[in-house]
Design a protein around this motif. Sequence first.
Motif: not given
Length: 220
Positions: A69-70, A75-79, A101-102, A167-172
């Motif tokens: 995971a990244g 601030p945007n909450g993504f990697s 993308i996390d 409400k939980s993390e996502a991955v694509a």
Amino acid sequence: MKGIHSVLAAFTLLAFVFSFASASDPGPLQDFCVAVKDMKDGVFVNGKICKDPKLAVADDFFFSGLNKAGNISNPNGFSVTPVAVDQIPGLNTLGISLARIDYAPYGLNPPHTHPRGTDILLVVQGTLYVGFVTSIPDYRLFTKILNPGDVFVFPVGLIHFQFNIGKSEAVAFGGLSSQNAGVIAIANAVFGSTPPINPDVLAKAFQLDKDVVKDLQSRF
């Protein structure tokens, strides 16, 4: 879950390879190319200088790490973890790349464009609200809510985004039809350019108070 991720990731890689097997980069692979008269002042463009094929090794076509995971503590909450020509030299001239993308809960991959590549996205975890906007004259918005196993395509050059509505993390995983598709983050480009765009220009363009524009520029 890790087993499912591995299977889906493998499927994604194979699908992208077969989908883009005949792809290429017909356009430039950099933002601009200023002509020079003296070759000694020039640089190689549209790809990278090729290694002698006799010196190629398996590692030139290999990357490890998309299972990790990244860092989404921003601030945007993504990697984004890219796998482009800089990560796999063997991608040079093949017209394809990949990214993981996390997303943190309610994390956002903000509006951006890839000027040199179409983007195809596969969700493997979580629920994403995604969309893109067409060009003049309509500026039509196409949106969709994606769940694990769903796929969505963002046409080359169009502004698009992904927002984790769970409400939980996502991955694509995203595939791009270029070895170097480029990224233009709209807010960063407009409000964070170097040097800054004249606030009078942005105030008029966005119909905002000049002080609001200056505040936005200070944030980027």
